[in-house]
Design an enzyme around this catalytic site. Sequence first.
Site, PDB file in Angstrom:
ATOM      1  N   SER A  78       0.829  -1.218   0.000  1.00 58.09           N
ATOM      2  CA  SER A  78       0.000   0.000   0.000  1.00 58.09           C
ATOM      3  C   SER A  78       0.859   1.262   0.000  1.00 58.09           C
ATOM      4  O   SER A  78       0.545   2.241  -0.702  1.00 58.09           O
ATOM      5  CB  SER A  78      -0.975   0.002   1.176  1.00 58.09           C
ATOM      6  N   HIS A 118       5.472 -12.810   7.713  1.00 55.45           N
ATOM      7  CA  HIS A 118       5.679 -11.430   7.281  1.00 55.45           C
ATOM      8  C   HIS A 118       6.908 -11.364   6.392  1.00 55.45           C
ATOM      9  O   HIS A 118       7.861 -12.122   6.583  1.00 55.45           O
ATOM     10  CB  HIS A 118       5.854 -10.485   8.485  1.00 55.45           C
ATOM     11  N   ARG A 162       2.332  -5.041  16.795  1.00 57.56           N
ATOM     12  CA  ARG A 162       0.954  -4.577  16.608  1.00 57.56           C
ATOM     13  C   ARG A 162      -0.022  -5.667  17.066  1.00 57.56           C
ATOM     14  O   ARG A 162      -1.110  -5.381  17.536  1.00 57.56           O
ATOM     15  CB  ARG A 162       0.716  -4.215  15.133  1.00 57.56           C
ATOM     16  N   ASP A 205      -2.793  -8.710  11.538  1.00 57.03           N
ATOM     17  CA  ASP A 205      -4.122  -9.159  11.103  1.00 57.03           C
ATOM     18  C   ASP A 205      -4.640 -10.370  11.889  1.00 57.03           C
ATOM     19  O   ASP A 205      -5.825 -10.686  11.827  1.00 57.03           O
ATOM     20  CB  ASP A 205      -4.096  -9.504   9.609  1.00 57.03           C
ATOM     21  N   HIS A 211      -1.929  -8.931   1.807  1.00 55.14           N
ATOM     22  CA  HIS A 211      -1.675  -7.665   2.525  1.00 55.14           C
ATOM     23  C   HIS A 211      -2.892  -7.383   3.427  1.00 55.14           C
ATOM     24  O   HIS A 211      -3.234  -8.213   4.262  1.00 55.14           O
ATOM     25  CB  HIS A 211      -1.412  -6.582   1.467  1.00 55.14           C
TER      26      HIS A 211
HETATM   27  N1  CMX Z   1       1.240 -20.069   6.145  1.00 48.63           N
HETATM   28  C1  CMX Z   1       1.762 -21.032   5.364  1.00 48.63           C
HETATM   29  N2  CMX Z   1       2.850 -20.857   4.612  1.00 48.63           N
HETATM   30  C2  CMX Z   1       3.475 -19.667   4.684  1.00 48.63           C
HETATM   31  C3  CMX Z   1       3.014 -18.640   5.516  1.00 48.63           C
HETATM   32  C4  CMX Z   1       1.836 -18.854   6.256  1.00 48.63           C
HETATM   33  N3  CMX Z   1       1.285 -17.929   7.032  1.00 48.63           N
HETATM   34  N4  CMX Z   1       3.834 -17.589   5.388  1.00 48.63           N
HETATM   35  C5  CMX Z   1       4.769 -17.932   4.496  1.00 48.63           C
HETATM   36  N5  CMX Z   1       4.554 -19.192   4.056  1.00 48.63           N
HETATM   37  C6  CMX Z   1       5.272 -19.902   3.011  1.00 48.63           C
HETATM   38  C7  CMX Z   1       5.209 -19.110   1.718  1.00 48.63           C
HETATM   39  O1  CMX Z   1       3.966 -19.312   1.046  1.00 48.63           O
HETATM   40  C8  CMX Z   1       6.415 -19.626   0.974  1.00 48.63           C
HETATM   41  O2  CMX Z   1       6.089 -20.884   0.459  1.00 48.63           O
HETATM   42  P1  CMX Z   1       6.636 -21.350  -1.010  1.00 48.63           P
HETATM   43  O3  CMX Z   1       8.119 -21.262  -0.904  1.00 48.63           O
HETATM   44  O4  CMX Z   1       6.100 -22.744  -1.148  1.00 48.63           O
HETATM   45  O5  CMX Z   1       6.070 -20.383  -1.973  1.00 48.63           O
HETATM   46  C9  CMX Z   1       7.424 -19.820   2.101  1.00 48.63           C
HETATM   47  O6  CMX Z   1       6.656 -19.952   3.309  1.00 48.63           O
HETATM   48  C10 CMX Z   1       8.413 -18.697   2.260  1.00 48.63           C
HETATM   49  O7  CMX Z   1       7.700 -17.484   2.419  1.00 48.63           O
HETATM   50  P2  CMX Z   1       8.307 -16.294   3.290  1.00 48.63           P
HETATM   51  O8  CMX Z   1       9.555 -15.853   2.636  1.00 48.63           O
HETATM   52  O9  CMX Z   1       8.374 -16.692   4.714  1.00 48.63           O
HETATM   53  O10 CMX Z   1       7.163 -15.203   3.205  1.00 48.63           O
HETATM   54  P3  CMX Z   1       6.976 -14.051   2.091  1.00 48.63           P
HETATM   55  O11 CMX Z   1       7.853 -12.906   2.476  1.00 48.63           O
HETATM   56  O12 CMX Z   1       7.112 -14.585   0.727  1.00 48.63           O
HETATM   57  O13 CMX Z   1       5.455 -13.673   2.319  1.00 48.63           O
HETATM   58  C11 CMX Z   1       3.524 -13.133   3.545  1.00 48.63           C
HETATM   59  C12 CMX Z   1       5.026 -12.924   3.428  1.00 48.63           C
HETATM   60  C13 CMX Z   1       2.981 -12.176   4.598  1.00 48.63           C
HETATM   61  C14 CMX Z   1       2.877 -12.803   2.196  1.00 48.63           C
HETATM   62  C15 CMX Z   1       3.248 -14.621   3.966  1.00 48.63           C
HETATM   63  O14 CMX Z   1       3.824 -14.864   5.222  1.00 48.63           O
HETATM   64  C16 CMX Z   1       1.773 -14.945   3.976  1.00 48.63           C
HETATM   65  O15 CMX Z   1       1.218 -15.309   2.930  1.00 48.63           O
HETATM   66  N6  CMX Z   1       1.115 -14.838   5.178  1.00 48.63           N
HETATM   67  C17 CMX Z   1      -0.337 -15.039   5.266  1.00 48.63           C
HETATM   68  C18 CMX Z   1      -1.083 -13.822   4.735  1.00 48.63           C
HETATM   69  C19 CMX Z   1      -0.989 -12.663   5.684  1.00 48.63           C
HETATM   70  O16 CMX Z   1      -1.190 -12.783   6.899  1.00 48.63           O
HETATM   71  N7  CMX Z   1      -0.712 -11.464   5.131  1.00 48.63           N
HETATM   72  C20 CMX Z   1      -0.701 -10.207   5.931  1.00 48.63           C
HETATM   73  C21 CMX Z   1       0.694  -9.635   6.156  1.00 48.63           C
HETATM   74  C22 CMX Z   1       0.630  -8.349   6.932  1.00 48.63           C
HETATM   75  C23 CMX Z   1       0.044  -7.233   6.097  1.00 48.63           C
HETATM   76  O17 CMX Z   1       0.644  -6.828   5.081  1.00 48.63           O
HETATM   77  O18 CMX Z   1      -1.047  -6.751   6.415  1.00 48.63           O
END
Ligand code: CMX
Length: 437
Positions: free
Chosen positions: A241, A321, A330, A376, A271
């Site tokens: 954002s 994250h 938070r 969240d 996000h």
């Molecule tokens: N559950 C299951 N698997 C997860 C996970 C979760 N909560 N978080 C990360 N992973 C997985 C990823 O999907 C990725 O898998 P692949 O290698 O198979 O693709 C692996 O772990 C490595 O990911 P990462 O480097 O730890 O995380 P990223 O930086 O790529 O992504 C985020 C960060 C937030 C998108 C991810 O942790 C996620 O999808 N979380 C759930 C959604 C969420 O809560 N988003 C809100 C974030 C806060 C905000 O912006 O508001």
Amino acid sequence: MDQIKKKLLEKGEKECAVVKRLISEFGNVVVESVNIDQILTGMKGMTSLLTVTSKLDPENGIRYRGYSIQELQDKLPKTSPDGEPLPEGLFLLMLLGELPTLEQTQSLSKEWFERSHVPDHVKKVLDAMPLEAKPMTQFSTAIISMATDSLFQKAHRAGISKNDYWDTTYEDVMNLIARLPVVAAYIYRRTFKDGTFIEPDPKLDWAANFAHMMGYDDEEIYRLFRMYMCIHADHEGGNVSAHATHLVGTALSNPYYSYAAGMLGLAGPLHGYANQEVMFWIYEMIKVIGDSDDKEEIRTQIEAYVRKTISEGKVIPGYGHAVLRVTDPRFTAQQQFAEKYVADDKLINIVNMLYDIVPPILKSLGKVKNPWPNVDAFSGALLQHYGISEYFFYTVMFGVSRALGVLAQLIWDRMYNLPLERPSSETLEWFKEKAGI
Ligand code: CMX
């Protein structure tokens, strides 16, 4: 010129000289090298933005102008000693880099109230949309439709000097932030309530007025809104954002367009939409795990549900994250709020139980860089406790708060005259050649 603008200009003149010097005298200094995996995995950890409002520390969480959420709990002005800081004070801190007084903060509450009139056509645009339109669809449409009032756009067309861009950007930002709770509450009431509009109350501050216009009048809910608006306000410059607002802003699109772009990014499930996904996921889980009073039984069922979600190739919403490597402060702030005000709540108990269960499971996957909860994971349960049950609306609330940080930064982008952002891209052939494959 008003006091905020005067201070901004004084600070701006000094800082612009530094930015110019960095470019002209130190432009060749190499700050860090870039790896292929950084480019191909979302540019994580690649410094590429100047953001002054806040900085995210992977181990300690967000710092607004150097202050943690915990520190600001004590240092930012409040309306009562045991209450929550006013988001107006946080905005002044992010904009000017100094802790404001209570008087300055309350004067901003008054100013935002005076600027809060939403043009009639915006409500007509919203009324033309079906009630089934998602709240974030309505919210971004309303923001774009307010751009008819952009003073920046008018001034730009009139041919003002680029050194003055910050001034009308500031005016647009102040008007936009002032109007956001009115617009958001209008969407809430037309979508989920009887459609009657509640006028803002001149005696209330910006966050309390938001709750009031949504139809919630209770000091504890006002406190919840003040806290919510402060903790979601900013997360340095690289999150979707903030980055989208900044990027679109560098094309000199008006602040309404720039912020609307940020909101469209916030609406994504990875996000800000994650705050809705968390609720959706928990309610689906409750259907499966049932209503047993046996804690051990519930724990086993939750564990199985978490594992099932992962085995289906989905993420656990509210966990992980891109930058943080610890429990999000938070999340902790909301947990503390619940400890202070909420005696016992079934949903909050489940969220606390998930905090115990999910991290070890995510850790055991060996690939998740951060197994801890983010903001969240908690926010929905808290809102549900206070009767704000319409979770499709939660990302709009996040968005109203996020305006404080990304729009304070947009003023600085224009003050520094940051140019059009235009990174290079390369083909797959180029990457193969670099890698020697
Ligand atoms: N559950 C299951 N698997 C997860 C996970 C979760 N909560 N978080 C990360 N992973 C997985 C990823 O999907 C990725 O898998 P692949 O290698 O198979 O693709 C692996 O772990 C490595 O990911 P990462 O480097 O730890 O995380 P990223 O930086 O790529 O992504 C985020 C960060 C937030 C998108 C991810 O942790 C996620 O999808 N979380 C759930 C959604 C969420 O809560 N988003 C809100 C974030 C806060 C905000 O912006 O508001």
